[in-house]
Design a protein around this motif. Structure first.
Motif, short mmCIF file in Angstrom:
data_model
loop_
_atom_site.label_atom_id
_atom_site.label_comp_id
_atom_site.label_asym_id
_atom_site.label_seq_id
_atom_site.Cartn_x
_atom_site.Cartn_y
_atom_site.Cartn_z
N THR A 1 0.80 -1.24 0.00
CA THR A 1 0.00 0.00 0.00
C THR A 1 0.83 1.28 0.00
O THR A 1 0.29 2.37 0.20
N TRP B 1 4.01 -0.99 -6.63
CA TRP B 1 3.76 0.44 -6.81
C TRP B 1 3.01 0.71 -8.12
O TRP B 1 2.50 1.79 -8.36
N SER C 1 -2.65 7.13 -8.88
CA SER C 1 -3.43 7.59 -7.73
C SER C 1 -2.58 7.59 -6.46
O SER C 1 -2.80 8.40 -5.57
N ARG C 2 -1.62 6.71 -6.40
CA ARG C 2 -0.78 6.68 -5.20
C ARG C 2 0.48 7.53 -5.36
O ARG C 2 1.05 7.99 -4.38
N PHE C 3 0.94 7.68 -6.60
CA PHE C 3 2.16 8.47 -6.85
C PHE C 3 1.84 9.61 -7.80
O PHE C 3 2.13 9.54 -9.00
N ASP D 1 2.66 4.74 -0.69
CA ASP D 1 2.35 5.82 -1.61
C ASP D 1 3.39 6.94 -1.50
O ASP D 1 4.31 6.87 -0.68
N GLU D 2 3.25 7.90 -2.35
CA GLU D 2 4.28 8.93 -2.46
C GLU D 2 4.47 9.72 -1.16
O GLU D 2 5.61 10.00 -0.76
#
Lengths: 447, 447, 447, 447
Positions: C24, C55, C88-90, C26-27
């Motif tokens: 999970t 990722w 969406s995460r990075f 993220d950036e």
């Protein structure tokens, strides 16, 4: 022509000295157990009295605290490299007559006499270059110095040469002369030495078989220890009467549970004269040989589960208890005629299902036209079990029952309870509430 | 305090009786080979004279047609269960002085004396309950009856008990007294008995190590047979000086080719006093022990490949040939100082690449600041081989060469041919045309 | 010419997202941990910030209750079958710039940036016949349909063909463009698919190595998962910088105890640029990725034992904790300069002894002329431990310490306690009273 | 209630497209072979026409030079993730009717129709998240992404969940609708993926069995590839009709010789509806699928040895030849009524002996009261072979022959030669002079 499969038309039933006496068995113990068997068990089919390991070892006394098998101790041996009973423990063997008198006594009771042997030729005979009857070669040349037992120090394996056969022939000549009816040969069914070839002594099985044929006496050949190798089934069946499908079996639920797997594996290999062997029944008083006598740790439920599986499957039955100390409950366990009726090879077994929690089996006796079904609870707590009628029927048909049979009811063989079906036909299912490790087994009424 | 790694600061170089004499070696042969070594080989670093297997076996005569090792034959033994040289083959041992006089003779030539032993205590001592020096227990209790060698019938393994240590201490006391400098202990590096635990005698390695420490004499400990187990590297290195990384090596290309794999495996485990052992050099005249004398089947190219690999890798060097029959070409092979210069552990080896067709190695001697590179043709036909300069440099740096070295040229060590680089620096590649199984090895000129 | 061993002259030290974030990460998390490292840890040598697994997976949301790795979910991918960060995460990866901005940020802090990849080419690219940069073949022909990961559903292995190399070249071209400094490649060190060939993807290690050489950027190559195969040591050392010698390591004493065996096995394979990897340090707050955050289950004694072993042995150090939640005690553990001083490969390790109850090690730093010794209590209760001076000395000499060194005393590195020897020389022994799972480690004062 | 053992009361006999067509079979070929069977073979018991592997693969054209199974090519599939015949090769399947018309044609000839399937659900269905009939879950959730075939790229295994059962139910519903009588399911009997668990897809065998029971049509279930695992015999017998006891069998003597070992292993596991399967008969013209048509490499003697063993043992018989090209000699081989008479399970087989040079078997048909004996020469040269009367009798009795039978003579079934015994009773021995790889088999005349 002798056919070895006729030597034991049903799975041998008897008593074996090991579970109680270990390496300390003596003549008095054998006679007392034989007497008990003749008076109380013979009528139920029990007939073999088997003297287990190291009856030839001298001075089996105080040193056994250190060693179960005293290494390099002197063994009683005749001039032909053949082991003889330890005279201090087997007084009737005095004068070189070996087990002859003891065998005669057992026969006088209407029973049969068996002995345990280790595969091979004594190490002391090899080291001392002793003669071998019927052979030009002495023991040092017949012995294979790299073939030993991993847990017993007494013997070397025998080379696959004619002189090796001569040695086995001389053994069987002697045993036949003594009147031996049963040989339990150890370190031969699964040799623990060369793990990459656990059946490395296969040629010695054949040698023993040939020696029995030559000796002229129908001597049952039993192979130990297990687990036997399923991929060698044909070899066991062709050359022996029974073979251990398990390592040593004791009164421990884990071992009993594991036997369900072993019986699944071997179920199609039971036939007249050919018996996969689930090992001795550790019931009653056992463990007395080294002063650690105890009652079997199996619960009554476990003992019934064991007897049901052994009989339904068709295993030989060898009692481990000291018979003179048998309690009423164990006696009842061992003399339930309904249960013992499932034993003959005409009654073929078949597993319906098995997993970690439960098992179900059927058996069908084509001679008596009798069908059986059993449910086993392998869980550590009580459980409801069932088997559906279709699976039951399929399993029975696969062991020879006709398609057009109808069921009318059944009798549970441990409780004696009878059930009738409302309408003749295939029951929808069989079911039972079972205590932990418990079982039910029914003889199904069919028309 | 003795540090076993100081007993052999460079890989032992010597002669071993086995390849020529097998089990038939005698005193005259040992003396003749020692004489030859002293006169012709000593100046090149050759110094050990090793008497291999069964010097204690009596009557090693005609029966050996049947058995390499006669089972249960009588072995020469003293009152403490310790084997002694067969007096008929080693006359100077008369009067109970063992190998003392022979060792003294070898020492008088400026050489060192070694013997082969089998792990354990004689079977005949165990069977006869013989005494053990320094122990209350007799041999039957020190021997482990289930621990035997799969291919030799002489011994039982020793139990891991203080009295077992006492037995090994008594052995080393005797060997030190004799003047032994080197022990090749067999059936201990990879025991073929229990395949699921091929290092089952590890405790006997430690016992031998402790016994050597106690005996006060710097005796090199060599373990056989192989293949040694790479996952036990730490144990070998901590308790022994050399250990066989191969099963018996003979003059067969398949075995030589396989050694490239074994050297890849062990290349980082060569250090002062710690030598992975590629086994004897089967060159010259070998196989004479049983009347089957022959010339080595290796071609000249193969012999050079072998010597190059053994030296570059850092293996002990033990000549298998009968030295008195050494031909000029073999003599030249064994006395090439340029090649032998790569042997010391200060010269660390490193594989550049290896596959089924080719291999390349470097070595770097941090003391002499010498760099080496070798190309090996593993194919059965001639081939062009090369290694690029980058890989060469990387490999050399990984064994300690500095980054800022420049190359100026090189000398090929078998032909003596020298090459100069047009411009100083890293060569683009090294390359050679090689015959089947052939090699080239260069000492690189660096500044 | 680039030499991969120069990419990491000391074992890489850093932070990895897996122990806390699992799939999970993220950036924001990466930036926060990088910030913490720059401010609080960088001065002690910590420098790598590594984004671990998946990722590239979209929608890593609610379905993860069922699956750690959602099978056949859509992965972010460019037109050349190359995975991209989940936007969406990075968020900084928007516009097809991938990890470029995040890497730049990490670099701006004076740190290095690493990513995790799975061996192979995306299954979705193979199924959709996507193009591969620099190759005529599409992904379906580069993918090996029988080469999959047993625990992750994202990729197929790559065939050993030039077009497969082209795929890896295109990956590294991209990663170099992004500014990646470290690649942790998974499912490649010990592939769990073909148990009979657990190194079946060896050709992909070589492909990655070649692609790194071509890309022109010094990218450290780390291989997972373990346990690595000791018989493949040469291959790992030649083509990678670090390789996991254990399966996943967590805060469980059994795993920590087992690491002593693994370090024994690999101790001679630690050198500049070549690091057997003991895996992440599960300290501080971990397990937060799926809402199961917890403190490490290791006791303080166990954490010190772990840090001592990892540093003395020379393993890479990757912190598993969420750094922003680091407690004082863990911070102290990770910033003990005395302990971290043992880490460089110039400080060579050597086991003195190991069994089920205890272990002892030394290390010697030939550059700093520093000697270390450590005692480890592997029992579950307190114990007195010692190592004799002779064994200590032998071990130190085997890693390069001179014979003529004298000892004057020592400093215990966790407590800071100093001891002086009464008389200069070799101490008779080192000893300590240790709590369960505890250790002591001394820097020995030598002259 | 359906009992699967009634689906095939004798070992299935038929034709399979694989040996000739490999992956290229088409409708015309199936029809032509069916026509031939109906006209020339049906009267001898041959009845199944089986379409083997990849009938669903599109464009099985020029790329097959590279790949037997084109990776990630598009497969013909319906909306429920179920594979459909490739319309270009099976034109009658147009309009979504699948194999219905072809099955109807085969039925119209009085024959039965079979198809090959790969275990599992199409990879393309998983990747595209296709629906599954009767299930809420789509294919990506029913597929197990780590369960693949090692040699075929088409499918993923199915998870052991109710929705997985729904998928198999939907398959069988379709096959029953088409009129399929026989399913050869591949990659399920011995899965080559996880070598440490070669029966890892056991749950899919049970799912198929349940789906067949539900579908209401008696569809024979055949499992491939082999070798089947003897320790799983009970599972095969309970849930399938036949299972391959060998890896792919071709016209190579080594494979035929090895079958004697396999038949020894499985001889007690042949019963009504339960057939260990020796694989197709590679006779006549084979290998034509990729333009490499050839005559079988088996000699006539080998072909007779094969037919004798298959029939005596009780294996299913599937002809590999292109039937329209059948030569007279092969036709004769396949239509020898005397040999085919041994096939039914009422005729039970039993090995007398086997080693590397020879084998002997008997069989006894309890319904027809017919006894058979066979001698096989496994050597590469002619040999005299014999079996003694005692062993012969023992073997026959172990498969149910009565003790009180007398022999009067015998007929050799390939030559038709009859022999009479001089005196009724047990023959002293049977014997024959056999060419290399040859056999003799007699029907013994008994009273």
């Amino acid at each position: 022509m002798m056919n070895k499969n006729t030597f034991a038309k049903t799975p041998p039933m008897g008593w074996n000295s090991y579970d109680y006496y270990d390496t300390t068995v003596d003549e008095a113990a054998v006679r007392a157990n034989a007497d008990y068997m003749a008076q109380h068990l013979k009528e139920y089919g029990w007939e073999y009295v088997v003297v287990d390991i190291q009856w030839y070892a001298k001075g089996a006394g105080s040193e056994r605290v250190l060693f179960q098998y005293i290494p390099f101790s002197e063994l009683e041996m005749d001039e032909y490299s053949r082991l003889q009973p330890d005279r201090s423990r087997f007084p009737s063997s005095a004068g070189g007559v070996g087990f002859g008198p003891l065998a005669a006594y057992v026969h006088s009771l209407g029973l049969k006499f068996g002995i345990h042997i280790m595969r091979g030729i004594p190490r002391q005979a090899a080291q001392a270059h002793c003669p071998v009857k019927g052979s030009q070669l002495t023991a040092d040349r017949i012995a294979d110095p790299s073939s030993i037992c991993g847990w017993n120090p007494d013997m070397y394996g025998v080379r696959d040469i004619p002189e090796g056969q001569a040695y086995y022939d001389s053994l069987l000549e002697l045993y036949a002369f003594w009147g031996v009816d049963f040989i339990k040969c150890d370190d031969i069914c699964n040799t623990n030495l060369y793990q990459q070839n656990p059946y490395s002594a296969a040629h010695e099985v054949e040698m023993l078989h040939r020696a029995i044929e030559k000796c002229g006496r129908p001597i049952v050949l039993s192979l130990s220890p297990g687990p036997a190798l399923i991929e060698k089934a044909w070899h066991y069946e062709t050359f022996a009467n029974m073979w251990r499908i398990t390592d040593d079996f004791w009164d421990d639920w884990k071992l009993l549970k594991a036997m369900f797997y072993r019986c699944e594996l071997w179920q199609e290999h039971v036939s007249e004269g050919c018996y996969p062997d689930c090992d001795m029944l550790p019931v009653g008083r056992i463990g007395g040989g080294f002063g650690q006598e105890r009652a079997s740790r199996f619960t009554q439920a476990e003992q019934r589960t064991m007897m049901t599986l052994w009989c339904l499957f068709g295993s030989p039955l060898m009692i481990g208890a000291e018979l003179t100390k048998l309690d009423a409950e164990t006696y009842e366990l061992l003399t339930n005629r309904d249960i013992l009726d499932m034993l003959p090879p005409s009654c073929r077994p078949r597993q319906i299902f098995r997993d970690e929690e439960k098992a179900a089996w059927v058996a069908y006796d084509s001679e008596k036209k009798a069908a059986y079904a059993a449910l086993f609870n392998l869980k550590d707590e009580a459980a409801q079990l069932s088997a559906d009628g279709g699976s039951l029927m399929n399993a029975l048909m696969s062991v020879g029952m006709s398609r057009d049979v109808s069921f009318t009811g059944g009798k549970e063989l441990w409780t004696g309870e009878c059930t009738e079906l409302a309408t003749e036909g295939l029951p929808e299912e069989i079911r039972a509430s079972l205590c932990a490790h418990g079982c039910r087994v029914w003889r199904l009424e069919i028309v």
